[in-house]
Design a protein around this motif. Sequence first.
Motif, PDB file in Angstrom:
ATOM      1  N   ALA A 191     -23.347   5.311  11.709  1.00 18.35           N
ATOM      2  CA  ALA A 191     -23.273   6.319  12.764  1.00 18.35           C
ATOM      3  C   ALA A 191     -21.923   6.311  13.476  1.00 18.35           C
ATOM      4  O   ALA A 191     -21.587   7.265  14.175  1.00 18.35           O
ATOM      5  CB  ALA A 191     -24.395   6.094  13.777  1.00 18.35           C
ATOM      6  N   ASP A 192     -21.135   5.235  13.297  1.00 23.47           N
ATOM      7  CA  ASP A 192     -19.824   5.140  13.927  1.00 23.47           C
ATOM      8  C   ASP A 192     -18.705   5.706  13.062  1.00 23.47           C
ATOM      9  O   ASP A 192     -17.539   5.724  13.480  1.00 23.47           O
ATOM     10  CB  ASP A 192     -19.506   3.676  14.258  1.00 23.47           C
ATOM     11  N   ILE A 193     -19.035   6.170  11.864  1.00 22.58           N
ATOM     12  CA  ILE A 193     -18.024   6.661  10.932  1.00 22.58           C
ATOM     13  C   ILE A 193     -17.729   8.132  11.208  1.00 22.58           C
ATOM     14  O   ILE A 193     -18.629   8.958  11.335  1.00 22.58           O
ATOM     15  CB  ILE A 193     -18.499   6.463   9.480  1.00 22.58           C
ATOM     16  N   GLY A 194     -16.442   8.456  11.304  1.00 22.44           N
ATOM     17  CA  GLY A 194     -16.033   9.810  11.660  1.00 22.44           C
ATOM     18  C   GLY A 194     -16.564  10.875  10.722  1.00 22.44           C
ATOM     19  O   GLY A 194     -16.988  11.953  11.163  1.00 22.44           O
ATOM     20  N   GLU A 249     -12.374   7.892  15.887  1.00 25.45           N
ATOM     21  CA  GLU A 249     -12.763   6.553  15.467  1.00 25.45           C
ATOM     22  C   GLU A 249     -11.697   5.602  15.987  1.00 25.45           C
ATOM     23  O   GLU A 249     -10.591   6.009  16.324  1.00 25.45           O
ATOM     24  CB  GLU A 249     -12.793   6.437  13.932  1.00 25.45           C
ATOM     25  N   ASN A 250     -11.995   4.333  16.012  1.00 25.40           N
ATOM     26  CA  ASN A 250     -10.973   3.352  16.312  1.00 25.40           C
ATOM     27  C   ASN A 250     -10.134   3.121  15.062  1.00 25.40           C
ATOM     28  O   ASN A 250     -10.626   3.190  13.954  1.00 25.40           O
ATOM     29  CB  ASN A 250     -11.616   2.023  16.739  1.00 25.40           C
ATOM     30  N   ALA A 251      -8.852   2.859  15.250  1.00 22.36           N
ATOM     31  CA  ALA A 251      -8.019   2.528  14.092  1.00 22.36           C
ATOM     32  C   ALA A 251      -8.561   1.265  13.440  1.00 22.36           C
ATOM     33  O   ALA A 251      -8.986   0.336  14.103  1.00 22.36           O
ATOM     34  CB  ALA A 251      -6.580   2.309  14.529  1.00 22.36           C
ATOM     35  N   ILE A 252      -8.555   1.257  12.111  1.00 20.51           N
ATOM     36  CA  ILE A 252      -9.155   0.165  11.359  1.00 20.51           C
ATOM     37  C   ILE A 252      -8.075  -0.589  10.615  1.00 20.51           C
ATOM     38  O   ILE A 252      -7.225   0.000   9.976  1.00 20.51           O
ATOM     39  CB  ILE A 252     -10.188   0.716  10.363  1.00 20.51           C
ATOM     40  N   THR A 253      -8.114  -1.902  10.669  1.00 15.38           N
ATOM     41  CA  THR A 253      -7.158  -2.719   9.947  1.00 15.38           C
ATOM     42  C   THR A 253      -7.716  -3.052   8.574  1.00 15.38           C
ATOM     43  O   THR A 253      -8.794  -3.631   8.465  1.00 15.38           O
ATOM     44  CB  THR A 253      -6.864  -4.023  10.707  1.00 15.38           C
ATOM     45  N   SER A 254      -6.986  -2.680   7.512  1.00 15.37           N
ATOM     46  CA  SER A 254      -7.427  -2.949   6.155  1.00 15.37           C
ATOM     47  C   SER A 254      -7.222  -4.413   5.825  1.00 15.37           C
ATOM     48  O   SER A 254      -6.224  -5.021   6.185  1.00 15.37           O
ATOM     49  CB  SER A 254      -6.641  -2.081   5.165  1.00 15.37           C
ATOM     50  N   SER A 255      -8.184  -4.993   5.092  1.00 11.77           N
ATOM     51  CA  SER A 255      -8.050  -6.382   4.687  1.00 11.77           C
ATOM     52  C   SER A 255      -7.056  -6.486   3.542  1.00 11.77           C
ATOM     53  O   SER A 255      -6.776  -5.532   2.846  1.00 11.77           O
ATOM     54  CB  SER A 255      -9.416  -6.909   4.231  1.00 11.77           C
ATOM     55  N   THR A 256      -6.526  -7.688   3.362  1.00 11.22           N
ATOM     56  CA  THR A 256      -5.595  -7.915   2.264  1.00 11.22           C
ATOM     57  C   THR A 256      -6.315  -7.699   0.947  1.00 11.22           C
ATOM     58  O   THR A 256      -7.426  -8.182   0.739  1.00 11.22           O
ATOM     59  CB  THR A 256      -5.048  -9.349   2.320  1.00 11.22           C
ATOM     60  N   THR A 257      -5.672  -6.984   0.017  1.00  8.64           N
ATOM     61  CA  THR A 257      -6.297  -6.682  -1.256  1.00  8.64           C
ATOM     62  C   THR A 257      -5.396  -7.090  -2.394  1.00  8.64           C
ATOM     63  O   THR A 257      -4.193  -7.245  -2.238  1.00  8.64           O
ATOM     64  CB  THR A 257      -6.577  -5.176  -1.385  1.00  8.64           C
ATOM     65  N   TRP A 302     -15.784   1.324   4.637  1.00 11.37           N
ATOM     66  CA  TRP A 302     -16.661   0.230   4.216  1.00 11.37           C
ATOM     67  C   TRP A 302     -16.733  -0.861   5.278  1.00 11.37           C
ATOM     68  O   TRP A 302     -17.715  -1.608   5.359  1.00 11.37           O
ATOM     69  CB  TRP A 302     -16.187  -0.371   2.892  1.00 11.37           C
ATOM     70  N   GLN A 303     -15.689  -0.939   6.128  1.00  9.50           N
ATOM     71  CA  GLN A 303     -15.644  -1.987   7.141  1.00  9.50           C
ATOM     72  C   GLN A 303     -16.434  -1.635   8.402  1.00  9.50           C
ATOM     73  O   GLN A 303     -16.592  -2.476   9.280  1.00  9.50           O
ATOM     74  CB  GLN A 303     -14.190  -2.264   7.520  1.00  9.50           C
ATOM     75  N   VAL A 304     -16.894  -0.405   8.506  1.00  7.46           N
ATOM     76  CA  VAL A 304     -17.659   0.019   9.681  1.00  7.46           C
ATOM     77  C   VAL A 304     -19.139  -0.245   9.402  1.00  7.46           C
ATOM     78  O   VAL A 304     -19.762   0.428   8.585  1.00  7.46           O
ATOM     79  CB  VAL A 304     -17.428   1.515   9.974  1.00  7.46           C
ATOM     80  N   GLU A 305     -19.684  -1.230  10.081  1.00  9.94           N
ATOM     81  CA  GLU A 305     -21.049  -1.666   9.774  1.00  9.94           C
ATOM     82  C   GLU A 305     -22.075  -0.579  10.050  1.00  9.94           C
ATOM     83  O   GLU A 305     -22.977  -0.337   9.247  1.00  9.94           O
ATOM     84  CB  GLU A 305     -21.387  -2.926  10.582  1.00  9.94           C
ATOM     85  N   ASN A 306     -21.954   0.070  11.197  1.00  6.71           N
ATOM     86  CA  ASN A 306     -22.905   1.107  11.577  1.00  6.71           C
ATOM     87  C   ASN A 306     -22.422   2.458  11.056  1.00  6.71           C
ATOM     88  O   ASN A 306     -21.390   2.963  11.487  1.00  6.71           O
ATOM     89  CB  ASN A 306     -23.058   1.137  13.104  1.00  6.71           C
TER      90      ASN A 306
END
Length: 388
Positions: A158-161, A42-50, A152-156
Amino acid sequence: MQVKRRYTHCSFIARSLKRRETIKPKKYSNNNKQPQIFTMSENAITSSTTTLGPLSGALGAHVLPSSAATATNSTSRYYDMNIRINEDLTASASETGQLKHVINEKIKNKEFFYGLEIMARTYEPNVVLDYKSLGPLMPLFTSIVWLGMDYWQVENLADIGAINLARQIKPHMMVLPHFSCYRLTEDRLRKFLDLNFPNVLSVRGDYYDTQQAYKYSSELVTAIRSIRGDTITIGVAGYPEGHPECKSVEEDMDNLVRKVSAGADFIITQICFSSRAIIDFIRRCRAKDIKIPILVGIFVPDNFRMLEAMLRITQIRMPAVELEEYRQHSILGRAQFTEFAIKRAAEMIDAILHSNEVEVYGLQFFSMNKFENIPKVLEKIMQNKNNI
């Protein structure tokens, strides 16, 4: 919108023990004579501020408490997870592919079985799960962790590892993908269920968002059952020593009853190092008229640092004398520590399987993507013919 961090999943421990790095995905050749090797990337994902904070009474599956060390506004970097499957490995499944039918049949025949929990990503290089290395007794199913804060940030979908990994393994073995409540909407739940996986583990999740559609795992179980009916097997979590945020084991048991009443088909227990606590938990379940199968979660620490992190993050209780035994074996060396950890795990499993107070035939190993010790534990318990 406010996001509260309650507990983080087992992936947090892997991240906390290994420095995160990035590499280019590997490419492997494949032909009819060689085992299939699947590289999940997968591509590295940047987490949003929480916004972080406690969440009273929230429940989840196989979750770990929050830690100040967790980065919430940074990029997670990791390696690809590689799976090696021999061509002669075929799925052990019912006609529907549902775990509940096979599990119930195993229990009816008093037959031992186990599942293996893995993650679709790893935080050290060159990690390969070779099913053949697990020995002659293959897992009944592979359970795949859902990393809610990232996925949760991956819209599709099918793109989730985790989804891709489940699809790769499914033709060869039964799979149990996890699915989290975190920021989940009904539309996204329906899209997940449209993927037609016959099994799912309902997970409360690492984080809680005040606007998400499903607050508790029991609500997610209700929704899944309403949409898919009897065409899906649903697993949930149980906590032998009580969920850390519950005021009492009785309150925690009431929450488990709600998950079962909502439509759960089986329970997997959270990590616990006490056979007595697990046996007592199962007895309390049966006293509450919980009749569905209970699989015992097993964690075999790879090193003392990992054990300490697991105890700290999960708030699992271990007597000081027992913890000191692990520490002393760690001082003697890595080989002595792992030998002791394997021995203790096998002894605990034996005590549960041989108990005349409860009937247990199934386990799930929480691998943390560390696989070397699992076949050694299996070998020890297989030596006792009464277990297998």
